[in-house]
Scaffold this motif. Structure first.
Motif, PDB file in Angstrom:
ATOM      1  N   SER A  39       0.801  -1.229   0.000  1.00 36.06           N
ATOM      2  CA  SER A  39       0.000   0.000   0.000  1.00 36.06           C
ATOM      3  C   SER A  39       0.830   1.273   0.000  1.00 36.06           C
ATOM      4  O   SER A  39       0.360   2.311  -0.436  1.00 36.06           O
ATOM      5  CB  SER A  39      -0.922   0.025   1.226  1.00 36.06           C
ATOM      6  N   LYS A  40       2.057   1.192   0.514  1.00 34.19           N
ATOM      7  CA  LYS A  40       2.913   2.371   0.688  1.00 34.19           C
ATOM      8  C   LYS A  40       2.200   3.449   1.489  1.00 34.19           C
ATOM      9  O   LYS A  40       2.381   4.656   1.250  1.00 34.19           O
ATOM     10  CB  LYS A  40       3.372   2.931  -0.665  1.00 34.19           C
ATOM     11  N   GLY A  41       1.389   3.041   2.431  1.00 32.87           N
ATOM     12  CA  GLY A  41       0.684   3.973   3.288  1.00 32.87           C
ATOM     13  C   GLY A  41      -0.386   3.248   4.081  1.00 32.87           C
ATOM     14  O   GLY A  41      -0.618   2.047   3.877  1.00 32.87           O
ATOM     15  N   ALA A  42      -1.032   3.969   4.993  1.00 28.92           N
ATOM     16  CA  ALA A  42      -2.082   3.385   5.827  1.00 28.92           C
ATOM     17  C   ALA A  42      -3.400   3.438   5.060  1.00 28.92           C
ATOM     18  O   ALA A  42      -3.631   2.658   4.149  1.00 28.92           O
ATOM     19  CB  ALA A  42      -2.159   4.122   7.161  1.00 28.92           C
ATOM     20  N   TYR A  43      -4.272   4.361   5.411  1.00 25.65           N
ATOM     21  CA  TYR A  43      -5.536   4.506   4.690  1.00 25.65           C
ATOM     22  C   TYR A  43      -5.392   5.587   3.623  1.00 25.65           C
ATOM     23  O   TYR A  43      -4.475   6.409   3.635  1.00 25.65           O
ATOM     24  CB  TYR A  43      -6.664   4.856   5.650  1.00 25.65           C
ATOM     25  N   ALA A  44      -6.324   5.596   2.667  1.00 25.51           N
ATOM     26  CA  ALA A  44      -6.279   6.557   1.573  1.00 25.51           C
ATOM     27  C   ALA A  44      -6.526   7.967   2.082  1.00 25.51           C
ATOM     28  O   ALA A  44      -7.283   8.176   3.032  1.00 25.51           O
ATOM     29  CB  ALA A  44      -7.305   6.191   0.501  1.00 25.51           C
ATOM     30  N   MET A  45      -5.880   8.937   1.454  1.00 25.26           N
ATOM     31  CA  MET A  45      -6.017  10.339   1.833  1.00 25.26           C
ATOM     32  C   MET A  45      -6.388  11.128   0.567  1.00 25.26           C
ATOM     33  O   MET A  45      -5.595  11.250  -0.357  1.00 25.26           O
ATOM     34  CB  MET A  45      -4.702  10.849   2.444  1.00 25.26           C
ATOM     35  N   THR A  79     -14.759  -6.900 -13.552  1.00 21.82           N
ATOM     36  CA  THR A  79     -14.144  -6.618 -12.259  1.00 21.82           C
ATOM     37  C   THR A  79     -14.892  -5.525 -11.513  1.00 21.82           C
ATOM     38  O   THR A  79     -15.166  -4.458 -12.073  1.00 21.82           O
ATOM     39  CB  THR A  79     -12.673  -6.188 -12.433  1.00 21.82           C
ATOM     40  N   HIS A  80     -15.197  -5.799 -10.251  1.00 26.74           N
ATOM     41  CA  HIS A  80     -15.738  -4.790  -9.342  1.00 26.74           C
ATOM     42  C   HIS A  80     -14.666  -4.471  -8.314  1.00 26.74           C
ATOM     43  O   HIS A  80     -13.881  -5.335  -7.911  1.00 26.74           O
ATOM     44  CB  HIS A  80     -17.000  -5.311  -8.642  1.00 26.74           C
ATOM     45  N   PHE A  81     -14.635  -3.230  -7.874  1.00 30.17           N
ATOM     46  CA  PHE A  81     -13.612  -2.782  -6.940  1.00 30.17           C
ATOM     47  C   PHE A  81     -14.216  -2.500  -5.566  1.00 30.17           C
ATOM     48  O   PHE A  81     -15.376  -2.090  -5.442  1.00 30.17           O
ATOM     49  CB  PHE A  81     -12.914  -1.534  -7.476  1.00 30.17           C
ATOM     50  N   ALA A  82     -13.417  -2.728  -4.531  1.00 27.27           N
ATOM     51  CA  ALA A  82     -13.844  -2.460  -3.158  1.00 27.27           C
ATOM     52  C   ALA A  82     -12.618  -2.078  -2.334  1.00 27.27           C
ATOM     53  O   ALA A  82     -11.482  -2.221  -2.776  1.00 27.27           O
ATOM     54  CB  ALA A  82     -14.528  -3.689  -2.558  1.00 27.27           C
ATOM     55  N   GLY A  83     -12.869  -1.579  -1.124  1.00 28.62           N
ATOM     56  CA  GLY A  83     -11.785  -1.161  -0.239  1.00 28.62           C
ATOM     57  C   GLY A  83     -12.149   0.129   0.450  1.00 28.62           C
ATOM     58  O   GLY A  83     -13.008   0.881  -0.037  1.00 28.62           O
ATOM     59  N   GLU A  84     -11.500   0.418   1.574  1.00 29.44           N
ATOM     60  CA  GLU A  84     -11.852   1.619   2.343  1.00 29.44           C
ATOM     61  C   GLU A  84     -11.744   2.886   1.518  1.00 29.44           C
ATOM     62  O   GLU A  84     -12.472   3.853   1.755  1.00 29.44           O
ATOM     63  CB  GLU A  84     -10.987   1.731   3.603  1.00 29.44           C
ATOM     64  N   HIS A  85     -10.861   2.899   0.525  1.00 30.16           N
ATOM     65  CA  HIS A  85     -10.668   4.100  -0.282  1.00 30.16           C
ATOM     66  C   HIS A  85     -11.876   4.422  -1.154  1.00 30.16           C
ATOM     67  O   HIS A  85     -11.963   5.533  -1.696  1.00 30.16           O
ATOM     68  CB  HIS A  85      -9.416   3.968  -1.156  1.00 30.16           C
ATOM     69  N   LEU A  86     -12.810   3.488  -1.282  1.00 31.20           N
ATOM     70  CA  LEU A  86     -13.988   3.694  -2.126  1.00 31.20           C
ATOM     71  C   LEU A  86     -15.267   3.927  -1.334  1.00 31.20           C
ATOM     72  O   LEU A  86     -16.338   4.044  -1.919  1.00 31.20           O
ATOM     73  CB  LEU A  86     -14.177   2.479  -3.044  1.00 31.20           C
ATOM     74  N   SER A  87     -15.152   4.024  -0.014  1.00 31.84           N
ATOM     75  CA  SER A  87     -16.341   4.198   0.813  1.00 31.84           C
ATOM     76  C   SER A  87     -16.748   5.663   0.900  1.00 31.84           C
ATOM     77  O   SER A  87     -15.950   6.514   1.286  1.00 31.84           O
ATOM     78  CB  SER A  87     -16.087   3.664   2.227  1.00 31.84           C
ATOM     79  N   GLY A 107     -11.508   5.376   5.099  1.00 25.46           N
ATOM     80  CA  GLY A 107     -10.431   5.416   6.072  1.00 25.46           C
ATOM     81  C   GLY A 107     -10.658   4.534   7.275  1.00 25.46           C
ATOM     82  O   GLY A 107      -9.737   4.317   8.062  1.00 25.46           O
ATOM     83  N   PHE A 108     -11.874   3.995   7.428  1.00 24.86           N
ATOM     84  CA  PHE A 108     -12.200   3.153   8.574  1.00 24.86           C
ATOM     85  C   PHE A 108     -12.365   1.691   8.143  1.00 24.86           C
ATOM     86  O   PHE A 108     -12.654   1.395   6.981  1.00 24.86           O
ATOM     87  CB  PHE A 108     -13.513   3.606   9.227  1.00 24.86           C
ATOM     88  N   MET A 109     -12.254   0.780   9.101  1.00 23.31           N
ATOM     89  CA  MET A 109     -12.545  -0.633   8.846  1.00 23.31           C
ATOM     90  C   MET A 109     -13.981  -0.802   8.359  1.00 23.31           C
ATOM     91  O   MET A 109     -14.263  -1.658   7.515  1.00 23.31           O
ATOM     92  CB  MET A 109     -12.300  -1.458  10.110  1.00 23.31           C
ATOM     93  N   GLU A 110     -14.882   0.016   8.899  1.00 23.48           N
ATOM     94  CA  GLU A 110     -16.282  -0.017   8.469  1.00 23.48           C
ATOM     95  C   GLU A 110     -16.403   0.224   6.966  1.00 23.48           C
ATOM     96  O   GLU A 110     -17.208  -0.419   6.282  1.00 23.48           O
ATOM     97  CB  GLU A 110     -17.088   1.045   9.225  1.00 23.48           C
ATOM     98  N   GLY A 111     -15.600   1.136   6.441  1.00 19.21           N
ATOM     99  CA  GLY A 111     -15.641   1.428   5.011  1.00 19.21           C
ATOM    100  C   GLY A 111     -15.212   0.240   4.174  1.00 19.21           C
ATOM    101  O   GLY A 111     -15.776  -0.020   3.102  1.00 19.21           O
ATOM    102  N   ALA A 112     -14.204  -0.503   4.640  1.00 16.26           N
ATOM    103  CA  ALA A 112     -13.759  -1.694   3.922  1.00 16.26           C
ATOM    104  C   ALA A 112     -14.858  -2.749   3.907  1.00 16.26           C
ATOM    105  O   ALA A 112     -15.165  -3.335   2.858  1.00 16.26           O
ATOM    106  CB  ALA A 112     -12.495  -2.245   4.574  1.00 16.26           C
ATOM    107  N   ILE A 113     -15.462  -2.999   5.073  1.00 17.75           N
ATOM    108  CA  ILE A 113     -16.544  -3.984   5.171  1.00 17.75           C
ATOM    109  C   ILE A 113     -17.703  -3.589   4.250  1.00 17.75           C
ATOM    110  O   ILE A 113     -18.230  -4.413   3.479  1.00 17.75           O
ATOM    111  CB  ILE A 113     -17.049  -4.087   6.623  1.00 17.75           C
ATOM    112  N   GLU A 114     -18.102  -2.342   4.333  1.00 18.00           N
ATOM    113  CA  GLU A 114     -19.244  -1.832   3.568  1.00 18.00           C
ATOM    114  C   GLU A 114     -19.045  -2.009   2.065  1.00 18.00           C
ATOM    115  O   GLU A 114     -19.939  -2.483   1.358  1.00 18.00           O
ATOM    116  CB  GLU A 114     -19.432  -0.353   3.912  1.00 18.00           C
TER     117      GLU A 114
END
Length: 453
Positions: free
Chosen positions: A397-403, A423-431, A436-443
């Motif tokens: 990732s070269k970093g923590a959460y997306a900024m 292909t569908h994309f997911a990850g906290e950066h798309l919430s 930036g939260f674990m909730e965003g990744a799950i969602e």
């Protein structure tokens, strides 16, 4: 409740996203359940897999690391005392509905993890309740958060074009108030406020609770959620140390890993950070604007330096401290864990993080001692052990959460959210709601799984 950010962008994207999604489904009009290849066993990938299992849809997860959890990384710093710290994702907010529901489902206990913040400023220590923002700024900031909910779409996009520091200054934040905002808010975004979109920042504070969702943590470590999801979907469905090298999409999908192993299926859910996704050889190639968006998105440079002390000299279990020293932000990392020993975590961001990471343990011990001295005297002799993790050097990732920087919330996020062929994309950066939260990744993982037909 649908967040204001989610409503704006989903309204703008709905027609294009639906059209692209319909075109991409190889099995859309066929009465046949697809085989799905999920890339990444972080929270987004695990959540997507769990949803697919509940729908009886076949899948396999390809994970480059030798563990599940991705950027959620619980570490046992003291085996004898069973003390666990988070070197990755830390907080579960009271507003994080899915995380709390899943904790209930898997019988994972959520402990209170709220802190009462102290301050060290210009060599002086201020205990909880002895410092804070001016009444004038508190009142102004509350009004700004209320006004956020009345922004027009055009107003929101205009706000996205300036940085958070400029927005604060333009609205009368000055003097000590500005100093405090810079110290505190930079810990939320992982970078200097001049790099952060004002819309992304204001939205986070306006849509979060008063504690900014720094409320809870899973007993035993947040990785317990990753383990629970792994066990629920079946560990045999996760291929560890399978770094994806090539993705081919046509009638079906074909994924080749670096070790030469090949996996074939019908659709893909890609949950990995943009750095890793960009390094894959996509055939056909990703759209040019998607590649550019992946190149532009930055991830916060955060260093977590966990320090094990022989006793908890800070006394209060709900201790945290923001400082104008290189250590930046300190918090109790072993709250609710029974032991005489305890851990403080020094959380440094931006340009400070790589500087601190590159120093020796002896240097860091001295720096931390000097940072804390104004409040606690000499504590160096109590330090038993240090463990740190600099996310700016993370291979995937070269970093923590997306900024999201200036102009990027409405600029590149909609591009990154688009499906590409199968292909569908997911990850906290798309919430939209909990980026930036674990909730965003799950969602986002669950949302991607729902799109599989």
């Amino acid at each position: 409740m649908v967040s204001r950010r989610k409503f704006i962008r989903n309204t703008a994207l709905s027609s294009g996203a639906i059209l692209l999604g319909a075109e991409s489904f190889g099995n859309f009009f066929i009465n046949k359940k697809p085989k799905v290849i999920i890339i990444g066993a972080g929270f987004a990938g695990l959540a997507a897999a769990y949803k697919l299992k509940q729908r009886n849809i076949d899948f396999v997860i390809l994970e480059a690391r030798n563990r599940v959890g991705g950027r959620v990384f619980s570490h046992k710093i003291d085996e004898a005392e069973n003390l666990v710290v988070e070197l990755g994702g830390e907080w579960v907010g009271k507003s994080h509905t899915r995380m709390r529901e899943l904790c209930d489902e898997f019988k994972l206990k959520l402990n209170d993890n709220y802190f009462h913040t102290r301050l060290i400023r210009s060599g002086k220590f201020f205990d909880k309740g002895q410092w804070g923002f001016s009444e004038k700024w508190e009142k102004k900031f509350e009004q700004l958060k209320k006004d956020y909910h009345d922004l027009s779409d055009a107003g929101a996009k205009k706000l996205d074009k300036i940085d958070w520091w400029r927005y604060l200054v333009n609205n009368g934040c000055d003097g000590e108030d500005l100093v405090f905002k810079e110290l505190i808010d930079s810990t939320d975004f992982g970078e200097d406020l001049r790099h952060v979109s004002a819309y992304a920042a204001l939205g986070e504070y306006a849509e979060s609770n008063d504690t900014n969702e720094m409320d809870l943590k899973i007993a035993g470590g947040n990785s317990e959620m990753a383990f629970a999801l792994r066990d629920a979907i079946g560990a045999d469905k996760i291929m560890m140390q399978h770094k994806v090298k090539k993705i081919e999409q046509g009638v079906g999908v074909k994924v080749t890993c670096e070790d030469g192993k090949v996996f074939e299926g019908d659709q893909i859910i890609c949950t990995i950070p943009t750095l890793s996704a960009k390094q894959i050889n996509w055939v056909p190639a990703l759209p040019a604007d998607t590649q550019q968006a992946m190149n532009e998105l930055q991830y916060a440079r955060i260093n977590k330096n966990a320090m094990l002390y022989s006793n908890r000299f800070w006394k209060d279990e709900s201790f945290d401290l923001v400082t104008d020293t290189p250590g930046h932000y300190f918090y109790h990392g072993t709250k609710n864990q029974q032991s005489k020993k305890g851990v403080l975590i020094s959380y440094s961001i931006g340009d400070k993080a790589p500087v601190i990471k590159s120093q020796t343990d002896a240097w860091k011990a001295e720096m931390i001692n000097m940072s804390l001295k104004a409040g606690f005297g000499d504590t160096k002799q109590l330090l038993e052990k240090q463990v740190d993790y600099y996310w700016g050097e993370d291979a995937y990732s070269k970093g923590a959460y997306a900024m999201y920087g200036v102009g990027q919330w409405f600029g590149i996020m909609p591009i990154l959210q688009r499906p590409f062929m199968k292909t569908h994309f997911a990850g906290e950066h798309l919430s939209d709601a909990w980026q930036g939260f674990m909730e965003g990744a799950i969602e986002t993982g669950e949302a991607a799984a729902k799109l599989i037909k």
